[in-house]
Structure formats: C-alpha cells, structure tokens
Write a protein that holds these residues in place. Structure first.
Motif, mmCIF file in Angstrom:
data_model
loop_
_atom_site.group_PDB
_atom_site.id
_atom_site.type_symbol
_atom_site.label_atom_id
_atom_site.label_comp_id
_atom_site.label_asym_id
_atom_site.label_seq_id
_atom_site.Cartn_x
_atom_site.Cartn_y
_atom_site.Cartn_z
ATOM 1 N N CYS A 124 38.888 -10.042 145.299
ATOM 2 C CA CYS A 124 37.812 -10.346 144.252
ATOM 3 C C CYS A 124 37.153 -8.950 143.703
ATOM 4 O O CYS A 124 36.891 -8.684 142.652
ATOM 5 C CB CYS A 124 36.671 -11.029 145.091
ATOM 6 N N LEU A 125 37.060 -7.782 144.634
ATOM 7 C CA LEU A 125 36.486 -6.608 144.332
ATOM 8 C C LEU A 125 37.662 -5.780 143.231
ATOM 9 O O LEU A 125 37.010 -5.205 142.482
ATOM 10 C CB LEU A 125 36.346 -5.777 145.497
ATOM 11 N N ARG A 126 38.790 -5.928 143.673
ATOM 12 C CA ARG A 126 39.859 -5.227 142.949
ATOM 13 C C ARG A 126 39.780 -5.720 141.371
ATOM 14 O O ARG A 126 39.914 -5.045 140.511
ATOM 15 C CB ARG A 126 41.415 -5.505 143.407
ATOM 16 N N TYR A 127 39.838 -6.998 141.451
ATOM 17 C CA TYR A 127 39.573 -7.894 140.006
ATOM 18 C C TYR A 127 38.089 -7.515 139.185
ATOM 19 O O TYR A 127 38.352 -7.328 137.908
ATOM 20 C CB TYR A 127 39.818 -9.193 140.018
ATOM 21 N N LEU A 128 37.238 -7.437 140.164
ATOM 22 C CA LEU A 128 36.059 -6.932 139.323
ATOM 23 C C LEU A 128 36.077 -5.583 138.781
ATOM 24 O O LEU A 128 35.549 -5.163 137.531
ATOM 25 C CB LEU A 128 34.922 -7.041 140.416
ATOM 26 N N ASN B 287 48.501 -7.631 129.310
ATOM 27 C CA ASN B 287 47.999 -7.574 130.911
ATOM 28 C C ASN B 287 49.030 -6.767 131.591
ATOM 29 O O ASN B 287 50.146 -7.424 131.629
ATOM 30 C CB ASN B 287 47.868 -9.025 131.304
ATOM 31 N N ASP B 288 49.093 -5.769 131.809
ATOM 32 C CA ASP B 288 50.012 -4.859 132.648
ATOM 33 C C ASP B 288 49.935 -4.972 134.199
ATOM 34 O O ASP B 288 50.971 -4.369 134.786
ATOM 35 C CB ASP B 288 49.990 -3.538 132.039
ATOM 36 N N ASP B 289 48.927 -5.240 134.794
ATOM 37 C CA ASP B 289 48.806 -5.165 136.263
ATOM 38 C C ASP B 289 48.561 -6.370 136.986
ATOM 39 O O ASP B 289 48.561 -6.327 138.197
ATOM 40 C CB ASP B 289 47.978 -4.402 136.526
ATOM 41 N N ASP B 290 48.289 -7.308 136.364
ATOM 42 C CA ASP B 290 48.111 -8.647 136.903
ATOM 43 C C ASP B 290 48.802 -9.889 136.612
ATOM 44 O O ASP B 290 48.183 -10.828 136.500
ATOM 45 C CB ASP B 290 46.461 -9.008 137.082
ATOM 46 N N GLU B 291 49.907 -9.608 136.051
ATOM 47 C CA GLU B 291 50.848 -10.799 135.362
ATOM 48 C C GLU B 291 51.248 -11.673 136.352
ATOM 49 O O GLU B 291 51.593 -11.335 137.680
ATOM 50 C CB GLU B 291 51.642 -10.274 134.435
ATOM 51 N N TRP B 292 51.235 -13.133 136.130
ATOM 52 C CA TRP B 292 51.780 -13.988 136.965
ATOM 53 C C TRP B 292 53.213 -14.454 136.697
ATOM 54 O O TRP B 292 53.689 -14.409 135.491
ATOM 55 C CB TRP B 292 51.102 -15.553 136.705
ATOM 56 N N GLN C 194 47.030 -5.080 143.954
ATOM 57 C CA GLN C 194 48.446 -5.066 144.212
ATOM 58 C C GLN C 194 48.888 -6.363 144.420
ATOM 59 O O GLN C 194 49.935 -6.665 144.317
ATOM 60 C CB GLN C 194 48.538 -4.077 145.475
ATOM 61 N N GLU C 195 48.168 -7.021 145.070
ATOM 62 C CA GLU C 195 48.356 -8.626 145.427
ATOM 63 C C GLU C 195 47.311 -9.324 145.584
ATOM 64 O O GLU C 195 46.366 -8.846 146.222
ATOM 65 C CB GLU C 195 49.014 -8.439 146.803
ATOM 66 N N SER C 196 47.173 -10.387 144.629
ATOM 67 C CA SER C 196 46.260 -11.145 144.599
ATOM 68 C C SER C 196 46.048 -12.355 145.420
ATOM 69 O O SER C 196 47.175 -12.864 145.672
ATOM 70 C CB SER C 196 46.168 -11.574 143.011
ATOM 71 N N GLU C 197 44.911 -12.948 146.024
ATOM 72 C CA GLU C 197 44.978 -14.155 146.897
ATOM 73 C C GLU C 197 45.192 -15.282 145.989
ATOM 74 O O GLU C 197 45.752 -16.183 146.506
ATOM 75 C CB GLU C 197 43.641 -14.170 147.887
ATOM 76 N N GLU C 198 44.954 -15.355 144.824
ATOM 77 C CA GLU C 198 45.017 -16.494 144.079
ATOM 78 C C GLU C 198 46.428 -16.763 143.598
ATOM 79 O O GLU C 198 46.509 -18.021 143.610
ATOM 80 C CB GLU C 198 44.251 -16.123 142.560
ATOM 81 N N ASP C 199 47.227 -15.868 144.155
ATOM 82 C CA ASP C 199 48.737 -16.163 143.861
ATOM 83 C C ASP C 199 49.425 -16.889 145.026
ATOM 84 O O ASP C 199 50.744 -17.017 145.015
ATOM 85 C CB ASP C 199 49.550 -15.045 143.449
ATOM 86 N N TYR D 268 37.262 -13.249 129.046
ATOM 87 C CA TYR D 268 37.036 -12.268 130.076
ATOM 88 C C TYR D 268 35.594 -12.469 130.417
ATOM 89 O O TYR D 268 35.187 -12.132 131.799
ATOM 90 C CB TYR D 268 37.240 -10.834 129.690
ATOM 91 N N PRO D 269 34.512 -12.688 129.784
ATOM 92 C CA PRO D 269 33.334 -12.946 130.236
ATOM 93 C C PRO D 269 33.002 -14.005 131.297
ATOM 94 O O PRO D 269 32.491 -13.813 132.346
ATOM 95 C CB PRO D 269 32.434 -13.248 128.930
ATOM 96 N N LEU D 270 33.940 -15.219 131.000
ATOM 97 C CA LEU D 270 33.835 -16.288 132.162
ATOM 98 C C LEU D 270 34.510 -15.812 133.352
ATOM 99 O O LEU D 270 34.171 -16.146 134.482
ATOM 100 C CB LEU D 270 34.477 -17.630 131.281
ATOM 101 N N ALA D 271 35.638 -15.069 133.096
ATOM 102 C CA ALA D 271 36.299 -14.772 134.167
ATOM 103 C C ALA D 271 35.420 -13.803 135.172
ATOM 104 O O ALA D 271 35.246 -13.781 136.284
ATOM 105 C CB ALA D 271 37.432 -13.788 133.973
ATOM 106 N N LEU D 272 34.739 -12.706 134.346
ATOM 107 C CA LEU D 272 33.655 -11.828 135.142
ATOM 108 C C LEU D 272 32.678 -12.672 135.777
ATOM 109 O O LEU D 272 32.261 -12.281 137.168
ATOM 110 C CB LEU D 272 33.127 -10.945 134.069
ATOM 111 N N SER D 273 32.073 -13.655 135.138
ATOM 112 C CA SER D 273 30.960 -14.419 135.840
ATOM 113 C C SER D 273 31.655 -14.959 137.155
ATOM 114 O O SER D 273 30.775 -15.085 138.061
ATOM 115 C CB SER D 273 30.578 -15.550 134.820
ATOM 116 N N LYS D 274 32.851 -15.503 137.109
ATOM 117 C CA LYS D 274 33.397 -16.389 137.945
ATOM 118 C C LYS D 274 33.793 -15.572 139.228
ATOM 119 O O LYS D 274 33.424 -15.727 140.429
ATOM 120 C CB LYS D 274 34.721 -17.051 137.671
ATOM 121 N N TYR D 275 34.209 -14.178 139.069
ATOM 122 C CA TYR D 275 34.427 -13.125 140.150
ATOM 123 C C TYR D 275 33.310 -12.632 140.643
ATOM 124 O O TYR D 275 33.125 -12.435 141.643
ATOM 125 C CB TYR D 275 35.087 -11.832 139.391
ATOM 126 N N LYS D 276 32.158 -12.553 139.915
ATOM 127 C CA LYS D 276 30.843 -12.288 140.593
ATOM 128 C C LYS D 276 30.347 -13.170 141.362
ATOM 129 O O LYS D 276 29.604 -13.077 142.452
ATOM 130 C CB LYS D 276 29.841 -12.097 139.235
#
Length: 783
Positions: A680-684, A765-770, A741-746, A660-668
């Motif tokens: 990006c803001l939703r995931y942040l 992970n209940d809300d962003d599972e692939w 609700q819908e991620s651009e990464e998918d 999660y720290p690496l993910a947070l850094s990447k999102y920022k």
C-alpha cells in the motif's frame, strides 16, 4: 331260389354219395337216431333218442306225420326234386356254403368280380340350420376359451379382442336361432359367460366406462338369475376410479342380493366397504364394518385395519384391545413348524406348505407393523418408551417371540432417532444373551453407534463380533472396513469391502466404500468400475453421479466429466457447487465462455463463494474489463475484511481505468486500517509522484522505509504460489524511486488462457501493469 353266379349255397350237398349223412346204404326213410312219434313231435318237436342234440338239417318225417310238413326226398331236397335246401343262417353275414361256381377261391364279398375304380365318395348334404347353429356355438366357445387363456398369460389386449369376437358370434348365433324358429335352444348360460368375460376384459384394460356399461346390461337382464353379485365388480371399478361413494353404494346393493348362507362372500364385501370408508376419512363407519367382520370371521388383515382406524381416531384403549385381538389370530404355521426342514430335500417340496409359509409371513408382517404403530402411542408421558415394553410383553404372551425381539430392536432404533445413545446401547447389549442371529444384528448396530461416536476400538470390537456370529453379515463386514479405513489400512479396507460384496452382491454401502477406497489409493480405473456398477443399481443416486464425474475429472477426461456433471445438474438445477464445478472443468477444457456462464450462475445462486468470486474478478481483469471486476473484489473485501489483498485489487482497478483520485483515496483508506502494509505504501508513493504531490511523497517514502526495515527483521516467508510479479514488465522510462516490485493485489488465482498468451499492457503505466507474466495451468483456482 337259385341263380347262376350268386348261389351262395351251391354245392352244399355235393359229394354226399353215401346216402343220408354220409352213411352207406342208409335208408332215407329210416333214421336210427330219431323216433318218429307223431304225438311226440306234435307236443315237443323232435325228441332225440338217447338225449342227442337235434340235427341242423330237416329230415324226412315218418309216414305218420301230420299234414303241413314237407316230405323230404332221398336227396334231402324239398318236393322230391333232388335239390339240396340252401343254408340261410349265415346269408345275412355275407357267407355262403361254398365258393362261387367257376372259381376255386373263397370270396364271400365277391371282390374278385368287381372291376374298375372304386365309386366316388358321397358328397355331404347341406347342413341344416340346427347344425349350423351348433357349429357357430362351438366357435363361440373356442373364442371364449382363447380369451381366458390370453388373460391368464397377461395379454390383456389380445384377450379383449377375442372377447369382442365372441360377443359378435354369440349375437349372430342368437339371431340365427330366432330366424330358424329355434329360440327355445338359445343358451342363456353361454350368453352370460360371453357378456361377463367381455366386461372383465374391459376392466383389465382400464376401459372403465365400457366395463360399467357391460356390467349394467348384465345386471338389468332379468334372465340372468345370479347377476346381482356382479355389482361387486362394479364397486371395484368405482373404487379404482376413487369414486368411493359410488363404490359403497354398489357394495351395499350387492350385499342385499347375496343370501345369508354365503357368509364368506358377505364379509368380503363388508371389508371392501370398510376400505372405501377409510379412503373417505370416515374412520368411524369403517370401524363398524371391520368390527362386524372381526366378530364373525376374524382375520389378520381386518384386525390390522381396525388398529389403524382406532389409531386415526386417537382411541388408545380400543387400539390396545384391537391389537390384543389381532395377536389372538395365530398364523397357519408357528415358528417351529416354519423353520423345520422338509423331509426329502428337493424331492420333498410341498407346495401346500410353501403356501402356508407365505400366509404366515403375511400375518407376521401385519402384526409387526401394527406393533410399531401401537408402541409409540401407548405412553409418551414418562419418556422411557414403556409402550414398547407393553407390546413386547403381549407378543411373548401370544407366542410371537421372534416378533417380540424385532420390537426390542425397534426400541433401540427409536432411542437412536432421539439421540439417546446410552439407552440404545443398553438395549442392544441385551441381545448378547439371545440367539446367534439376533446377537449378530445387535453387534452390527453397536458397531455403527460406536463408529459415529468416534470410538474405533469398540466399533471394531463389535464389528468383529458381528462377523463371528454371522459370517455372511455384509453390514458387519462394511463396519469392519470403515474401521480399517479410519485407521489408515486402505488395503485391508478394500479386502473387507470385496468380501462384503462377495457375500451380498448388491450391498450398495460396500460398493460405494470400495469406490472411495480405490480413489484414495489412486486406483481411479477401479474406482470408476465400482461407481458405474453402483449407478446401475441406483441410477438416481446423486452421490454416485457426482463421484463418477469427479473420477473422470481426476483422470483428465474432461468431456466425460462434463457429461456426468451436466447429468447431475439436470437433477439439481440450482446447486452452486455443481455449477462451480462445471465452470472449473470448462475452464480446464479451455472453453471460457461456458466457464463464465456456469461461474456466473453459481455466483447468482450463492454469491459468497470466494473461489467463484476470485475467478470472475480475475477473468474480467484478463479481459481488461476493470469496471466489471471491481464489484467482485469489493464483495470479497466485505466477506473477508481482514484480507487486505481484496482492497488493494479494488484500488488497482481504479488505477487501471485512470481514476487516480479514487485510487488515491482507496489507498489512503487501506493505509489507515493497515499502516504497516508495504504494498500500500509503495502504491501511495507511486501515485503521489505521478500527481506531483511531493510533500506527501516524502512522508510516504519515510513510512515505506520504516515498514521495509520492520519486514526485513521478520523471518522470510515463502512467496504465495501463483502471485503475479511486475519485475519483468517492459518499461519505457527509468525506474522511479521506490517503485513497487510485487503487489499483494496480484496474489490471486487467475484462470488459464489458451497457450499461455500474455495480456496486452498499457504504455502509460510502466511499473504496475497486470498480466505481463505468462498465465499457465498452475494458476487455476483450487476447487
């Protein structure tokens, strides 16, 4: 002489009852037809009265005849015993004066007296040594003749076997004659013929060592007077073995043994010496040999070789002079005689004229090739190809008009290769005032030029002109089909291609274009037939193999598509496009192991193919190997830095592995470069909430609402096809605020999975599972 049954003359005088010669009452001592003059008889024999011929039987002479004459009796028999003298004139021929006694038939050979079977035939006596030698010599000649016949039929192995048998029989023949003391009857010519034929058959069967040994034995035999010229054959063998110094040595030794009277043979050997020097790169020595031949017995082949030598030496002046000398050699038939029809049609076929036409074509070919060699190198300073003009002028001066026109066409092609299209068009337009067939060829080239330049009007105009001047010009019909294809008239293009194929059945351009037109029309079966026909003509054509595999792919026959693409892969081992296409077909064929192999090989050869990168990344995500997926998404983000989806996928992979720290850094980092990106803001907000950073959550929520209001004011765009939504993912907790609700990464094309099996999800992970959605064939990457 008188015997019982074999009296051939018995009964000769039977019935002569009327006296001598059947005259009644004739006095045997009186002959009314004879004059018994002893003197006359003594001088000239019987003198016939009145010039009558003498009688065949002896007459009784007169009383005054000389002694020594046998007196005849009244019955005509000697000694006065009353017996008639038998006639012996025909006895040697087997005839008699009457039938044998006791028979009433004429049987001169006494065949009726023979009884029993005919006697057996006499056995042939044992052959003498001379007859045995003659029989053996006949067998040798037969084997020699069979060997030459098989050689003429192309059966070199059988000819060699007969030649070996003939050699064995000939040696046995010589040995037998020596043993029979008939050495003077040994046939030296037969021995020479057998040895020469054996050496020649060795040569034809590529048994060079045996052939050289046989030729050497013939040459060293002093009994063979003309064996020295066989060194020419030895030189030919060394030439084929690329032992050119040895070949030159043999040619020169043969040249020394051939008399000056055999000029033709000597000059042929000198040409062979020149050929060997050319292969050695000694053009100066080769030039000397060729010049000697050209001075004494000029021919077109030697003149052409002389031009090549001067070209290799870089001597332009001598090259021009030798070319002019070559032009002075006229072909056996001039242009008018060559084109003139033969009187009588098929019945007037003239083999001699056909041979002369063949030789004329060879001379024209050599002259045209030499002209193409000379023209570019004559003058390159001006850049206007003046060498072609000089060559054309010389050809016209020597009545090579047709070849001069060919050089004009070659000049236009030279301008095309230099991309000087205006000069090429100018030269080609000059053919509009010449013969019809030349005008048709020039029109075809002009149509091709205008088609490359995109000028369809002129391309179509000259294509029609080419067809009008030569109705059976297949290339002009192909150009017309190409123009129709570009204008969208697919049916017309198809008919033009079929017409071109009807004119020239093996026109590969027309067949290939027909396959493409049928493919564009959706007639995949017809397209496949065209490409397969072309594959039989060009089995090594990579384009044809690709098209066949592509058509099978469109037909859904993935097994055949894989077969043809693997065949293409065997020709081009490291082509990334072929590897990627094999991976895509194996993916459709539900063989993901092979698909992964080919996609990986394609990525190794060409690592910047975005379709391959996206497939590999998606495959590892499906396999929940996020650590392997991250390098592909990171590479994609570097190739397309303006595409935010790749960076979001990298950050999402960090979340999946719990970093999660690496993910947070990447999102920022993504937020700094793309501050208006809603995903990006939703995931942040989501990550900060999980990590308990309430202050940051509040700031990102405010930014998220502002970004959503800005996005709502923009016109709604169509959602990208194949995007994965997490709205239907099962959750165990109540939805949190501003959950994504819908991620651009998918939004990437994921590979299909058998039966659309859903991917497993993590419970934490209940809300962003692939992978909660079903994956179908509509999510395949487009190739």
């Amino acid at each position: 002489m008188k015997s019982g049954d074999d009296d051939l003359y018995g009964g000769y005088n039977d019935g002569d009852e009327g006296g001598l010669y059947g005259v009644p009452g004739a006095d045997p001592n009186t002959n009314p037809f004879m004059q018994s003059d002893p003197g006359a008889i003594g001088k000239s024999g019987m003198m016939m009265s009145g010039g009558a011929p003498p009688m065949t039987s002896s007459l009784r002479p007169a009383s005054g005849m000389r002694t020594g004459m046998v007196p005849m009796t009244a019955s005509g028999g000697p000694g006065g015993d009353g017996q008639a003298r038998p006639m012996t004139a025909v006895k040697a021929a087997g005839y008699s004066s009457g039938p044998p006694k006791g028979t009433g038939k004429f049987d001169p050979f006494n065949q009726n007296t023979m009884s029993g079977p005919a006697p057996p035939l006499q056995k042939r006596s044992e052959a003498t040594s001379e007859e045995a030698c003659k029989e053996l010599e006949r067998q040798v000649n037969e084997l020699l003749e069979e060997s030459t016949i098989l050689h003429s039929q192309g059966e070199f192995a059988g000819a060699l076997e007969r030649a070996k048998d003939a050699g064995k029989r000939e040696r046995a023949l010589c040995k037998q004659r020596e043993q029979s003391q008939l050495a003077d009857q040994i046939n030296i010519d037969l021995t020479y013929s057998v040895c020469f034929n054996l050496a020649h058959q060795y040569h034809q069967n590529k048994l060079y060592t045996e052939a050289l040994n046989t030729y050497t034995s013939i040459v060293k035999n002093k009994q063979f007077s003309s064996s020295g010229r066989l060194r020419v054959n030895m030189g030919n063998i060394y030439f084929e073995q690329k032992k050119y110094p040895n070949a030159i040595k043999m040619y020169r030794m043969a040249l020394d043994q051939i008399p000056n009277t055999a000029r033709e043979v000597r000059f042929k050997i000198m040409k062979n010496i020149g050929h060997a020097f050319v292969h050695l790169g000694q053009y100066q020595d080769a030039m000397q040999s060729y010049e000697t031949v050209m001075e004494n017995a000029p021919d077109a082949a030697t003149g052409f070789n002389l031009v090549v030598c001067f070209h290799a030496l870089g001597d332009k002046d001598k090259m021009k002079k030798s070319f002019v000398r070559l032009l002075s050699i006229q072909p056996p038939l001039d242009e008018q005689e060559e084109d003139a029809p033969v009187d009588g049609g098929d019945a007037g076929y003239d083999s001699l004229r056909d041979e002369l036409r063949k030789r004329s074509n060879e001379v024209n070919h050599l002259v045209l090739t030499a002209a193409k060699l000379v023209a570019p190198g004559v003058d390159k300073t001006s850049g206007k190809l003046t060498g072609y003009d000089w060559v054309v002028e010389q050809m016209n001066a020597q009545s090579y008009t047709a070849l001069a026109n060919e050089m004009e066409m070659a000049k236009a092609i030279q301008y095309l290769s230099g991309k000087e299209f205006d000069q090429a068009i100018e030269v080609l337009k000059g053919f509009e005032r010449k013969e019809q067939h030349l005008k048709a060829r020039a029109s075809t080239n002009l149509s091709f030029l205008y088609f490359l330049e995109g000028d369809l009007n002129n391309a179509e105009k000259y294509a029609e002109m080419g067809v009008q001047n030569d109705r059976y010009n297949a290339r002009a019909l192909v150009n017309r089909a190409n123009c129709m294809f570009e204008r969208g008239d697919l049916e017309g293009a198809k008919m033009a291609c079929l017409e071109a194929i009807g004119v020239e059945a093996d026109c590969v351009e027309a067949i290939y274009n027909l396959g493409l037109v049928n493919k564009r029309l959706g007639h995949m079966e017809d397209s496949l037939v065209a490409f397969k026909k072309l594959h039989t003509i060009l089995p090594e054509s990579l384009e044809v193999i690709y098209q066949i595999g592509n058509v099978f792919d469109h037909l859904g026959n993935y097994k055949q598509a894989i077969k043809w693409f693997e065949l293409l892969h065997s020709h081009v081992m490291h082509d990334p496009g072929v590897l990627a296409r094999l991976g895509a077909i194996h993916s459709k064929f539900e063989d993901e192991a092979k698909a992964l192999h080919y996609y990986s090989e394609s990525h190794r050869v060409y690592p910047v193919n975005m379709d391959v990168i996206s497939w590999l990344g998606a495959f590892h995500v499906k396999s929940e190997l996020y650590e392997k997926a991250m390098p592909f998404f990171d590479l994609a983000s570097k190739i397309q830095p303006q595409e935010v989806k790749w960076q979001l996928m990298v950050a999402s992979c960090y979340r999946r592995i719990g970093a999660y720290p690496l993910a947070l850094s990447k999102y920022k980092e993504i937020h700094r470069s793309h501050p208006e990106n809603v995903e990006c803001l939703r995931y942040l907000v989501h990550i900060c909430t999980d990590l308990g950073r309430k202050e940051e959550v509040h700031d990102y929520v405010v930014k998220l609402r502002k970004a959503e209001r800005s996005a709502a004011q923009e016109p709604v765009t169509r959602a990208p096809a194949g995007s994965l939504s997490e709205d239907h993912a099962p959750t165990r907790h109540a939805p949190r605020q501003a959950a994504p609700q819908e991620s651009e990464e998918d939004r990437f094309h994921a590979p299909a999975r058998p039966q659309g099996r859903a991917l497993p999800t993590k419970k934490n992970n209940d809300d962003d599972e692939w992978g909660n959605g079903m994956l179908g064939d509509d999510l395949l990457p487009g190739m």
